[in-house]
Design a protein around this motif. Sequence first.
Motif, mmCIF file in Angstrom:
data_model
loop_
_atom_site.group_PDB
_atom_site.id
_atom_site.type_symbol
_atom_site.label_atom_id
_atom_site.label_comp_id
_atom_site.label_asym_id
_atom_site.label_seq_id
_atom_site.Cartn_x
_atom_site.Cartn_y
_atom_site.Cartn_z
ATOM 1 N N LEU A 53 0.800 -1.221 0.000
ATOM 2 C CA LEU A 53 0.000 0.000 0.000
ATOM 3 C C LEU A 53 0.839 1.281 0.000
ATOM 4 O O LEU A 53 0.583 2.180 -0.818
ATOM 5 C CB LEU A 53 -0.986 0.001 1.166
ATOM 6 N N THR B 35 2.199 2.595 -3.264
ATOM 7 C CA THR B 35 1.313 3.302 -4.196
ATOM 8 C C THR B 35 1.844 4.700 -4.492
ATOM 9 O O THR B 35 1.835 5.164 -5.639
ATOM 10 C CB THR B 35 -0.106 3.414 -3.592
ATOM 11 N N LEU C 152 -5.807 10.111 -4.264
ATOM 12 C CA LEU C 152 -5.399 10.091 -2.855
ATOM 13 C C LEU C 152 -5.630 11.436 -2.173
ATOM 14 O O LEU C 152 -5.305 11.600 -0.987
ATOM 15 C CB LEU C 152 -3.914 9.723 -2.739
ATOM 16 N N THR D 181 -1.853 -3.960 -3.824
ATOM 17 C CA THR D 181 -2.474 -2.841 -3.091
ATOM 18 C C THR D 181 -3.987 -3.016 -3.006
ATOM 19 O O THR D 181 -4.638 -2.321 -2.218
ATOM 20 C CB THR D 181 -2.191 -1.486 -3.770
ATOM 21 N N ASN E 138 -6.038 -1.943 -4.994
ATOM 22 C CA ASN E 138 -6.659 -0.727 -5.518
ATOM 23 C C ASN E 138 -6.734 -0.861 -7.038
ATOM 24 O O ASN E 138 -5.702 -0.933 -7.714
ATOM 25 C CB ASN E 138 -5.839 0.504 -5.122
ATOM 26 N N CYS F 122 -1.647 8.370 4.434
ATOM 27 C CA CYS F 122 -2.170 7.561 5.545
ATOM 28 C C CYS F 122 -3.506 8.115 6.039
ATOM 29 O O CYS F 122 -4.415 7.348 6.394
ATOM 30 C CB CYS F 122 -1.158 7.508 6.688
ATOM 31 N N HIS G 7 -5.679 9.563 4.182
ATOM 32 C CA HIS G 7 -6.645 9.138 3.169
ATOM 33 C C HIS G 7 -7.019 7.673 3.377
ATOM 34 O O HIS G 7 -8.196 7.302 3.237
ATOM 35 C CB HIS G 7 -6.061 9.332 1.769
ATOM 36 N N TRP G 8 -6.039 6.845 3.696
ATOM 37 C CA TRP G 8 -6.285 5.409 3.883
ATOM 38 C C TRP G 8 -6.897 5.092 5.251
ATOM 39 O O TRP G 8 -7.356 3.979 5.477
ATOM 40 C CB TRP G 8 -4.987 4.621 3.722
ATOM 41 N N THR H 74 -5.150 5.058 8.109
ATOM 42 C CA THR H 74 -4.180 4.231 8.838
ATOM 43 C C THR H 74 -3.171 5.127 9.545
ATOM 44 O O THR H 74 -3.011 6.307 9.202
ATOM 45 C CB THR H 74 -3.419 3.296 7.877
#
Length: 482
Positions: A265, A268, A324, A378, A380, A454, A456-457, A459
């Motif tokens: 990830l 990316t 992102l 990923t 995605n 991160c 955005h994800w 995490t």
Amino acid sequence: MFKPIQLFMSLASDYTGYKGLPEIVGLHKMEEAITKGLTVSESVNRLKRYHWTAKRLSLILIGRITSMPVYELKMAFSMHAHLLAEHVDPFFNRVREMREPPYGMDEAPHTMLDVLLDEIQNAPSTEALVIGIYQYIIPALVSGLEQHIADNNKLFDHPTYRICKLALSDIKEIDDYGQKVVKALISADDVITYHDWMCYLETSLNSIGGLDGTQPIDVMTSNKSFWKEAYLFDFIPQRDERFVDGYNMRVNAEAFLLNRDIDALPKTIMLYFKRMREINVPEMMASIVHETKDKPWEYYREMIRQIWDEARHAMMGEVGFASLNIDWKKIPMDVTWCHLLNTEFNSKERHSILFYIEQGLMPAKTGKKYEWEVAVATTNRLTELIQDYDWADEVLHARIGRDWIVPELGGQEKALEYGNKAWDKALSNRYDQFEQEGRTKHENWWPEIYVEACKHWGTEPDPGILDFDISYRESRPDQQKV
């Protein structure tokens, strides 16, 4: 006794196929087929003008990519040059088929058409260039193709109809974009500044009866040279103000991607960075095309296709960052590769470096297949699609290099050796040089961008990944020591 023509036309207007099927396979109504058509000579004369305009204009656009600072126009020039280049051979081949040898196809079919294209090539500013290409030549080419299709007998001269129809589809796409460019970039002040230039273009087109030669001809009495200085190719790549810190070599994207201990990830970001950084390639390849003379048109067509592919890759990266919600303008899209190759190496060396890099991307464990596998991991779909097509394109580009630069350098082994040495020379001690010259401080942009991704994800940043700090000071992108 012959019946009046009106009766024949009356019969034609009522003509129909079996049980109402379209007559003449739907190409024309019968009355149209009776009345429409150009002679072979008339059709050939127009085709020669389209051929010459498409050929020259594609190269004019390529010649401006490197020095064009506006990113969107740099990308548009790449695509529009490709679209035009793809229609050069169809126009040429149709002329060759039509009872007339293609003699004279390597020169302008009308002297003033070349004068007009020369003046557009020599336009001294972005605004003047935009006016010349998108406000005059492209619309004139669209108009000519539309008129040719309207005048053409689609049954008698179907091959020409089809060629013009396909060309018109692409060139109308250029025209649609071009009108938006004119609206966005040409101000009222520009119209005043370039009023005489626009009159010159109008007069030049009128002097040849329009681009297709079908309009009344006005003899041109004004000076045949509007711009007093010829355009000189600018080898130094230009970027607009959104591109920052262009000589920053701090973040080694390949070292990050090839680290098997890092999850897919976070990679990316580096995949998107590598794609958008490919803006360097059109800026460099344009110089190869400019300096390489007297090749078959197939060489220029394929090189222009690759230039467009590389521009597409840059925009793929742009799309990725947008997905992102990352502002790519915060990331130094370094210009070092193009700048060094364009200013310190000849065209053969540049092409050999490009070929060496492309061949280095073929191995499954470290090249394009590996990047695609990372993208798949990923989970995605966007990232997977980007890498899928990037990989597909690279196979074609490697073949283009094998077809054109390898024979010049005496075979694949010699070409790879030549390219390897040139690339090593290009990067030797550059990291320190750029810092000493005050071009960059090589600031590490990675932590800020990783933290944004991160968020955005959803995490938490991994401390080990956050601390990534491997530069290009001692190694090339292929991880060979400099």
